[in-house]
Every structure is written in structure tokens, then in C-alpha cells.
Enzyme design. Sequence first.
Site, mmCIF file in Angstrom:
data_model
loop_
_atom_site.group_PDB
_atom_site.id
_atom_site.type_symbol
_atom_site.label_atom_id
_atom_site.label_comp_id
_atom_site.label_asym_id
_atom_site.label_seq_id
_atom_site.Cartn_x
_atom_site.Cartn_y
_atom_site.Cartn_z
ATOM 1 N N GLY A 156 0.830 -1.193 0.000
ATOM 2 C CA GLY A 156 0.000 0.000 0.000
ATOM 3 C C GLY A 156 0.868 1.247 0.000
ATOM 4 O O GLY A 156 2.032 1.212 -0.412
ATOM 5 N N ARG A 240 1.102 -4.607 12.166
ATOM 6 C CA ARG A 240 0.294 -4.759 13.369
ATOM 7 C C ARG A 240 0.741 -6.015 14.095
ATOM 8 O O ARG A 240 1.225 -6.969 13.483
ATOM 9 C CB ARG A 240 -1.204 -4.883 13.021
ATOM 10 C CG ARG A 240 -1.916 -3.566 12.762
ATOM 11 C CD ARG A 240 -2.078 -2.756 14.041
ATOM 12 N NE ARG A 240 -2.873 -1.555 13.882
ATOM 13 C CZ ARG A 240 -2.394 -0.368 13.552
ATOM 14 N NH1 ARG A 240 -1.106 -0.221 13.308
ATOM 15 N NH2 ARG A 240 -3.195 0.690 13.461
ATOM 16 N N GLU A 269 0.114 -6.314 22.497
ATOM 17 C CA GLU A 269 0.785 -5.130 23.025
ATOM 18 C C GLU A 269 -0.178 -4.306 23.897
ATOM 19 O O GLU A 269 -1.378 -4.319 23.663
ATOM 20 C CB GLU A 269 1.359 -4.279 21.884
ATOM 21 C CG GLU A 269 0.333 -3.727 20.914
ATOM 22 C CD GLU A 269 0.977 -2.932 19.775
ATOM 23 O OE1 GLU A 269 0.577 -1.768 19.592
ATOM 24 O OE2 GLU A 269 1.864 -3.483 19.068
ATOM 25 N N HIS A 287 5.748 0.719 19.266
ATOM 26 C CA HIS A 287 4.694 1.179 18.345
ATOM 27 C C HIS A 287 4.806 2.698 18.110
ATOM 28 O O HIS A 287 3.863 3.449 18.352
ATOM 29 C CB HIS A 287 3.312 0.813 18.889
ATOM 30 C CG HIS A 287 2.254 0.711 17.817
ATOM 31 N ND1 HIS A 287 1.208 -0.167 17.888
ATOM 32 C CD2 HIS A 287 2.091 1.397 16.649
ATOM 33 C CE1 HIS A 287 0.441 -0.029 16.823
ATOM 34 N NE2 HIS A 287 0.960 0.911 16.051
#
Length: 328
Positions: A156, A240, A269, A287
Site C-alpha cells: 500500500g 500490526r 501489546e 509502536h
Amino acid sequence: MSKPKILVARAVFPEVLDRLSGHFEVESNQADESWSQAQFIEKLQGKAGVFTTGSERIDAEVLAACPDLKHCANMAVGYNNFDIDAMTARGVLGTNAPDVLTETTADFGFALLMATARRISESEHFLRAGKWKKWSYDMFAGSDIHGSTLGIIGMGRIGQGIAKRGAHGFGMNVIYHNRSRLSPELEGECKARYVGKEELLKTADHVVLVVPYTPASHHTIGAAEIALMKPTATLVNIARGGIVDDAALARALKDGRIAAAGLDVFEGEPKVHPDLLTVPNVVLTPHIASATVPTRRAMADLAADNLIGYLVNGKPLTPLNPAVIAAQ
């Protein structure tokens, strides 16, 4: 006329809260407390909208308990915290924050790739521990980035950004795998070649994961996939948690089946699989791929724009389930 009520579920820029307060009666969480599901449901009572960050789950149980809820605005491009089918069935609109974080996240993905390949984190820990006593020819010798083969799974906007950085900046040979092939024009811009997943894993010197999380993408990389990779290869996950089987990856790193990994996201997480904390050849970050002040502000602004756009003007900017709007 009274203002609609909204909940801002996590701490956010005060300027964004001020702007929202011009349109809504806002209950905020500037203390950034972690709420249980029951507490979250209680806070949502009477609220028409909620500003979420990706850590607040909107599912059928929450929706059933919050009949006034009309709009959930995620301050993230990913939205695996939303049960979109359940939201659509309840007539609740979901929005996310795409585009504004593309370049920043691609920057970080490449930074994590470089840190992983060149063993930066591992060598820093060595230095800080006072272990550096002399130079040696093989001390923390890693792998080259320039001229190597970069394999991207998930092509993407962010994947394309990483491809361009690799191909144009470092002369990398870029291969990719995606659900659908890019147009010839985009492939040309990225200097990227489409291959099957197995070929990518067998061929790439560095594998970067940028796929959205869905049930179908759960454990896209597990023990079987890692076994296909070169023992000298690196694996980077900025997608993710759940895309990688973290337990299988920890075993592979410990056994030397691949050279190293760089992880910005984790299963469950903020908890991290304990075995990942015991292996030296992994770079771990909490993250933070989109974490620059301008980008996080743009993400928050877009979430706010969606809330104002939909609940005030009936025109959200980035709807995830536009069928909700069409059904009105």
C-alpha cells in the site's frame, strides 16, 4: 441548541481538545488512564461520538451497551480495533486517519530496517555495559543494505514509500507481494517487481511487513514462513501485532534461523512476548512508527475533522463503512 456529547478516550493535544470543544460537549481523558471495557462503556453513555487511538475496542458488546453512539473516529490508519460489520449493523460510522502518516511511517520502517541489519541496538547495549575493550574485524558485523534485495509484503502507500527509499536511495533490488498487483506505472515508480510470497521469502535479504491486520492476515509470518528465509536475512514488522507469530520468531532468532528482526508492533501489546526480551538480535520499539509531532498532530486533527464533519455537518472525510451514511 445543546451540543452533541463526545468522549476523547486517550490523552491528546490540548489544541485539538479546544477545537472539539467548540462543537461538542467533550469528556476527555488527559490523565491517559487505561479503562476496562466496563469503564469504557460507562464513559460512552450518552455520547454520540468517540475519539479513539487504536487501543479502544469497538465491538458488538460495546455497541449494544451504548445506543446513543453514532460515530467512532480512530486516530490511526489501522482499525482492527473496530468490528466494522457490527458497527454497520448498528448504524455506527467508523473513520480512520490514512495518508497523513504515510511518509513518516515509511521513514521509520526504513530506520528500523537499518538498525536491524547493522545491529545498532545490540552494539549500543554492548557499549553501555562497558564491554567494548578493543576493535575486532567481526565485531557486530551485520549485513549490507545498499545493493541487497528488499522484500515487501503489503504494497500500500507505506509499502510503496519504503520501496522508493530502498530502490532510489540505496540501490536495492525491490520485490513485493500483495493481495493485488500494482499498476505498471506504480511498479515503475517504486522500481519493484511482483513475486509470490514463497519466492519473496526465499529471495529477500530483508523482509518488511506492511500489511493491515485482519483474521486472514493473522500469523502471515510463522515458523513455516521463517523456515523459508535465508539464515542471513532480517525481518521487520511495522504493520500490526498478530501479523507475526512472535513466539515462533523468538525461537528462530534464538536458534539463528534468521539473522535479526526489528519489531515496532507485537501480539497483545503493550505486553511483549517474554522470549523476545531475552534474545539480543532483535530491535524492539513501542509502536512509534508514526511518532513525530507534526504527524501525530495531523492524525489527531483528521480524527477531529471526521467527528466535526459527520456529527455536525453530515460529511465525514474518511469513512470506513459509508453504507451507514447511505442508509440514512
